[in-house]
Design an enzyme around this catalytic site. Sequence first.
Site, mmCIF file in Angstrom:
data_model
loop_
_atom_site.group_PDB
_atom_site.id
_atom_site.type_symbol
_atom_site.label_atom_id
_atom_site.label_comp_id
_atom_site.label_asym_id
_atom_site.label_seq_id
_atom_site.Cartn_x
_atom_site.Cartn_y
_atom_site.Cartn_z
ATOM 1 N N HIS A 64 0.834 -1.209 0.000
ATOM 2 C CA HIS A 64 0.000 0.000 0.000
ATOM 3 C C HIS A 64 0.871 1.262 0.000
ATOM 4 O O HIS A 64 0.570 2.234 -0.682
ATOM 5 C CB HIS A 64 -0.879 0.055 1.261
ATOM 6 C CG HIS A 64 -1.833 -1.089 1.412
ATOM 7 N ND1 HIS A 64 -1.672 -2.074 2.357
ATOM 8 C CD2 HIS A 64 -2.966 -1.401 0.751
ATOM 9 C CE1 HIS A 64 -2.679 -2.935 2.281
ATOM 10 N NE2 HIS A 64 -3.466 -2.558 1.310
ATOM 11 N N SER A 108 -2.496 -8.151 3.292
ATOM 12 C CA SER A 108 -2.938 -8.055 4.689
ATOM 13 C C SER A 108 -3.257 -9.444 5.226
ATOM 14 O O SER A 108 -3.105 -9.713 6.419
ATOM 15 C CB SER A 108 -4.170 -7.163 4.801
ATOM 16 O OG SER A 108 -3.848 -5.883 4.310
#
Length: 281
Positions: free
Chosen positions: A37, A187
Amino acid sequence: MKTETTIQGLAASLQPARAARKTIGFVPTMGNLHEGHLTLVREAKKICDVVVVSIFVNPIQFGPNEDFDSYPRTLDQDSQLLAEVGCDIIFAPSVEQMYGSKPRLTNISVSEITADLCGLQRPGHFDGVAVVVTKLFNMVQPNYAFFGEKDYQQLAVIRQFVRDLNIPLEVIGVPIVRAADGLALSSRNGYLSAEQRQIAPTIYQSLKAAAQALQQGETLSQVLANIKATLTAAGFVVDYVEARTTELQKIEAFSEDLVLFVAAKLGNTRLIDNLQVKHSA
Ligand code: PAF
């Protein structure tokens, strides 16, 4: 850096940038941020005056037996990381703020390219992504939006509806960020036990070996079968191992550039990865 939780607050924070005709970059996320990210934010910073990152775990893209409830929510940690990479505005709305209290009667559904790969395993998932990303685009109204190539099919779906619906922004795909051992950052890697984390890089290793075998003349069907066998032997339950053109069309032989796709489960954790393989004419 500002954090906004309402659509009105976001609009107010963006107003000076809009008035000054500054370029707005947008990185939509579900939070629990990692280097993948942060790379998107860094790319956005290179070409945009103002960068907005949304953090929203979108209920409508999760299936009934998926991990919506347990998906990690780590806003404080995420805010700290985003401050370090120069994010200007975090938009972290509640479900109520995003969807309101009245029923939603509108859907956005991209056909054909959602019919297989993750679309087959996760019915309704890409509709949920298309709806939330469109809503976020309308709220942020960015000039550029950044997405990782790890979710290759998602990126293709977003490019498609942006083109089909004339949404006035440019979608920018950013290459996969990997751990030193090759595991694509996600994640969901946080769900892996220490033992599973050791096994997980087998996905990338098998994709790389497959790319090399293709370049050396092995058939596509053999190469796909080898990936599946390697992953199964390592302890994965394979959802799919497939090859597609870069436009996600079916492909029977290595006759043009292609993308190898894997989705496989280690315990309850579903991992996806892909590798683009160049065909030199
Ligand atoms: O890739 C993700 O994190 C999500 O699917 C997205 C694009 C933020 C939409 O919820």
